[in-house]
Scaffold this active site. Structure first.
Site, PDB file in Angstrom:
ATOM      1  N   SER A 138       0.859  -1.183   0.000  1.00 53.99           N
ATOM      2  CA  SER A 138       0.000   0.000   0.000  1.00 53.99           C
ATOM      3  C   SER A 138       0.897   1.235   0.000  1.00 53.99           C
ATOM      4  O   SER A 138       1.916   1.266  -0.688  1.00 53.99           O
ATOM      5  CB  SER A 138      -0.947  -0.032   1.210  1.00 53.99           C
ATOM      6  N   SER A 139       0.556   2.257   0.749  1.00 53.92           N
ATOM      7  CA  SER A 139       1.335   3.498   0.794  1.00 53.92           C
ATOM      8  C   SER A 139       0.848   4.344   1.944  1.00 53.92           C
ATOM      9  O   SER A 139      -0.319   4.254   2.350  1.00 53.92           O
ATOM     10  CB  SER A 139       1.181   4.265  -0.519  1.00 53.92           C
ATOM     11  N   TYR A 152      -4.871   7.631  -6.436  1.00 53.52           N
ATOM     12  CA  TYR A 152      -3.752   6.878  -5.865  1.00 53.52           C
ATOM     13  C   TYR A 152      -3.997   6.608  -4.382  1.00 53.52           C
ATOM     14  O   TYR A 152      -3.918   5.465  -3.917  1.00 53.52           O
ATOM     15  CB  TYR A 152      -2.450   7.654  -6.065  1.00 53.52           C
ATOM     16  N   LYS A 156      -4.913   2.939  -2.565  1.00 53.23           N
ATOM     17  CA  LYS A 156      -3.960   2.426  -1.586  1.00 53.23           C
ATOM     18  C   LYS A 156      -4.657   2.163  -0.251  1.00 53.23           C
ATOM     19  O   LYS A 156      -4.356   1.192   0.448  1.00 53.23           O
ATOM     20  CB  LYS A 156      -2.797   3.407  -1.416  1.00 53.23           C
TER      21      LYS A 156
END
Length: 253
Positions: A138-139, A152, A156
């Site tokens: 993920s982020s 984005y 994520k």
């Protein structure tokens, strides 16, 4: 510490550069057999040559993970060649940070659906493993709103939710599911090197936001991925491991 990875079979999407490449190398150093895919055929060939020097089986193929059929075929063929799958690492991202519909489409097909298809294709093989693990990248952009585009960050975050659901659903089957959320990670040929060259103001802003005074290195993220995926972390499931050098300010409860 023995991570219990010797002889295990690991599939990694996007395994030729950055975090994915470092995951592949560390898994191989720990004695795991590795299958990688990436869009860059030359990168796959070069990476496999390095992995094979570590004394493990290493296979790979050029695959566009947005192509569901190609991704599913790679998973099945890799399982046949390795005689099973113990661990899958979904690492590919479209890195679609614009605010148009193209970014939403790309993020859905690449970040989200590639992960879903990877898991679904590997599931029959994971069910036969006694150390099955799913780790999705993920982020920190999924944790808080930052300068990346809305698509984005949204997808994520969705990956974390998806993995948490898998963890609960599959716990009784002995299959673990987790996510790793990296902070800004710098490596040659990566997005931050490109930003450093072409948008120095944004790079300076992002660098200044890192309390450590630097961005992360791929191997620092990969070590967390490998440990979390390994039998040594056998009671960890449904977790989002943040590796960001204290970049994000939100408290994860």
């Amino acid at each position: 510490m023995d991570l219990g990875l010797k002889g295990r079979n690991v599939l990694i999407t996007g395994g030729t550069k950055g975090i994915g490449r470092q995951c592949a190398e560390i898994f191989a150093e720990e004695g795991a057999n590795v299958a990688i895919c990436a869009r860059d055929n030359a990168g796959v060939t070069e990476t496999l040559a390095v992995l094979k020097t570590k004394g493990v089986t290493a296979i790979g193929r050029g695959v566009d993970v947005a192509n569901g059929h190609a991704l599913q075929s790679w998973v099945k063929d890799s399982a046949a060649a390795l005689n099973g799958i113990d661990i899958v690492v979904g690492n590919v991202s479209a890195l679609a940070v614009s605010e148009d519909e193209v970014a939403w489409d790309a993020s859905f097909e690449v970040d989200m659906m590639h992960s879903v298809r990877l898991v679904n294709s590997a599931m029959p093989f994971l069910q036969r493993s006694n150390a099955a693990a799913i780790t999705l990248i993920s982020s920190v952009s999924g944790r808080e709103v930052d300068f990346t585009g809305p698509a984005y960050g949204a997808f994520k975050a969705a990956l974390v939710h998806y993995a948490q659901g898998l963890a609960m659903k599959l716990a009784g089957s002995g299959i673990r599911a987790n996510t790793v959320s990296p902070g800004n990670t710098y490596f040659p040929g990566g997005v931050w090197e490109n930003i450093e060259r072409n948008n120095p103001d944004l790079f300076s802003e992002a660098l200044a936001a890192n309390p450590t005074g630097r961005m992360g290195r791929p191997e620092e993220i990969a070590r967390g991925v490998v440990f979390l995926s390994s039998p040594a972390s056998s009671f960890t499931t449904g977790t989002n491991l943040v590796i960001d050098g204290a970049l994000t300010k939100g408290v994860q409860l």
